[in-house]
Design a protein around this motif. Structure first.
Motif, PDB file in Angstrom:
ATOM      1  N   ASP A 236       0.833  -1.198   0.000  1.00 39.75           N
ATOM      2  CA  ASP A 236       0.000   0.000   0.000  1.00 39.75           C
ATOM      3  C   ASP A 236       0.869   1.251   0.000  1.00 39.75           C
ATOM      4  OD1 ASP A 236      -2.674   1.326   0.354  1.00 39.75           O
ATOM      5  OD2 ASP A 236      -1.726   2.013   2.198  1.00 39.75           O
ATOM      6  N   LEU A 237       1.955   1.239   0.773  1.00 33.81           N
ATOM      7  CA  LEU A 237       2.858   2.382   0.826  1.00 33.81           C
ATOM      8  C   LEU A 237       3.515   2.628  -0.530  1.00 33.81           C
ATOM      9  CD1 LEU A 237       5.159   3.435   3.661  1.00 33.81           C
ATOM     10  CD2 LEU A 237       6.177   3.129   1.411  1.00 33.81           C
ATOM     11  N   VAL A 238       4.009   1.563  -1.156  1.00 35.80           N
ATOM     12  CA  VAL A 238       4.640   1.700  -2.472  1.00 35.80           C
ATOM     13  C   VAL A 238       3.627   2.205  -3.496  1.00 35.80           C
ATOM     14  CG1 VAL A 238       5.671   0.414  -4.381  1.00 35.80           C
ATOM     15  CG2 VAL A 238       6.436  -0.011  -2.056  1.00 35.80           C
ATOM     16  N   ARG A 239       2.414   1.717  -3.432  1.00 37.48           N
ATOM     17  CA  ARG A 239       1.370   2.163  -4.357  1.00 37.48           C
ATOM     18  C   ARG A 239       1.160   3.668  -4.259  1.00 37.48           C
ATOM     19  NH1 ARG A 239      -4.371   2.701  -3.500  1.00 37.48           N
ATOM     20  NH2 ARG A 239      -4.093   1.743  -1.457  1.00 37.48           N
ATOM     21  N   LYS A 240       1.091   4.188  -3.053  1.00 43.12           N
ATOM     22  CA  LYS A 240       0.880   5.618  -2.866  1.00 43.12           C
ATOM     23  C   LYS A 240       2.009   6.428  -3.496  1.00 43.12           C
ATOM     24  CE  LYS A 240      -2.978   6.055  -0.512  1.00 43.12           C
ATOM     25  NZ  LYS A 240      -3.455   4.682  -0.701  1.00 43.12           N
ATOM     26  N   ARG A 241       3.233   5.981  -3.324  1.00 41.57           N
ATOM     27  CA  ARG A 241       4.364   6.726  -3.865  1.00 41.57           C
ATOM     28  C   ARG A 241       4.415   6.651  -5.395  1.00 41.57           C
ATOM     29  NH1 ARG A 241       9.486   6.236   0.305  1.00 41.57           N
ATOM     30  NH2 ARG A 241       8.308   6.721   2.213  1.00 41.57           N
ATOM     31  N   ILE A 242       4.017   5.529  -5.946  1.00 40.58           N
ATOM     32  CA  ILE A 242       3.984   5.417  -7.410  1.00 40.58           C
ATOM     33  C   ILE A 242       2.872   6.293  -7.982  1.00 40.58           C
ATOM     34  CG2 ILE A 242       3.543   3.840  -9.334  1.00 40.58           C
ATOM     35  CD1 ILE A 242       4.930   1.653  -7.773  1.00 40.58           C
ATOM     36  N   GLN A 243       1.777   6.431  -7.256  1.00 42.93           N
ATOM     37  CA  GLN A 243       0.641   7.209  -7.751  1.00 42.93           C
ATOM     38  C   GLN A 243       0.984   8.678  -7.977  1.00 42.93           C
ATOM     39  OE1 GLN A 243      -2.395   6.325  -4.810  1.00 42.93           O
ATOM     40  NE2 GLN A 243      -3.464   4.978  -6.229  1.00 42.93           N
TER      41      GLN A 243
END
Length: 319
Positions: A236-243
């Motif tokens: 979830d953390l990585v997803r936010k940063r990629i977004q």
């Protein structure tokens, strides 16, 4: 299998389930919106928690939920806690509707299409994972928009939801709306599987306690959320940063977020530069958010479904 459980999963027409799911998503999102904004801000900090002498260029480092909350209130006002709420409300309504509808349909499919019945836990896991993946894919552009608005801080990058959609389409193409979809699906499938398996199993065990105001549904929802969220939080953390990557990456509150080519590389880079704790940045507030969100969603869903069914029954009686 419990007859109460079987009845609950089978009750309601598709329209009634969609309506109840939409109401549940709307109410839940409004209640937990401030916690969501705080969580996103914490997740986007690309600095080591052990290195307080390395401040970011424009935004101060947030060391905890309370400090983050105070900073937002001081510099952005109380409305800052609801940034991104419009796309988030749309996302939650659509997400809940798709999730509960798919869960119901998949459960009925598994019961009728297979030669033998699956164990309850396997049935709940498959139905939960499928419903989570379907809802995530359908609503993902709204999730990305929610994250970008929450990450804006005092400097407005997008003037409105309409302009944000236009700018992303123009500068990044349609694929820009799906940045981070891979870790999102990698996260949601085990999350929903674990969540629904825990929820369905626990709520049956709690059914005999006769808790007031549907307390067994809320309790089962809280426990299921805590277990599932902790298990998949790094994705979830990585997803936010990629977004928030793309041409506007340097304009957000944190303007030095590294570029991750893949989710796995992102996890590796965060662990190397920020430590293992960095992978769980924002987990406490995420758990605090997940518990009331799921409890409110499921409690509202059960009540809304009964209300819609009663209204339809009353309408039929008058005809």
């Amino acid at each position: 299998m419990s007859t109460h459980r079987a009845h609950l999963k089978d009750e309601g027409t598709k329209l009634q389930v969609v309506s109840a799911g939409a109401i549940a998503g709307l109410v839940s999102r409004f209640v937990i919106a401030p916690l969501d904004v705080v969580k996103i801000r914490l997740q986007l900090q690309p600095h080591s928690l052990s290195d307080p002498l390395a401040p970011l260029r424009e935004a101060p480092a947030y060391f905890g939920t309370v400090v983050t909350l105070k900073h937002i209130l001081r510099h952005e006002g109380i409305t800052g806690l609801w940034k991104g709420n419009v796309p988030a409300e749309l996302m939650y309504v659509c997400y809940a509707a798709v999730q509960f509808t798919t869960y119901r349909s998949m459960t009925l499919f598994l019961r009728t299409a297979l030669p033998t019945r699956l164990p309850d836990s396997a049935e709940s896991f498959i139905a939960g994972a499928t419903s989570g993946a379907a809802a995530t894919g359908v609503t993902y552009p709204l999730d990305l928009l929610r994250t970008r608005f929450a990450a804006q801080g005092r400097h407005r990058i997008y003037k409105s939801l309409r302009s944000a959609i236009w700018d992303i389409k123009t500068d990044e193409g349609w694929k820009g709306f799906f940045r981070g979809l891979t870790p999102a699906l990698g996260q949601i499938i085990p999350f929903m599987g674990i969540f629904f398996t825990t929820y369905e199993g626990l709520r049956v065990q709690l059914a005999g306690f006769n808790m007031p105001w549907g307390g067994e549904d809320a309790t089962a929802g809280i426990v299921g959320s805590v277990i599932a969220k902790t298990a998949v939080f790094p994705l979830d953390l990585v997803r936010k940063r990629i977004q928030v990557q793309g041409p506007t990456r340097s304009k957000y509150v944190y303007n030095n977020i590294p570029v991750y080519t893949t989710a796995l590389r992102g996890i590796w880079m965060i662990a190397r530069t920020e430590g293992i704790r960095g992978l769980y940045r924002g987990l406490p507030i995420s758990l605090i958010k997940a518990a009331p969100a799921s409890a409110v969603t499921l409690w509202t869903y059960e009540r809304s479904l009964k209300m819609v069914m009663n209204l339809d029954s009353s309408r039929e009686a008058l005809m």
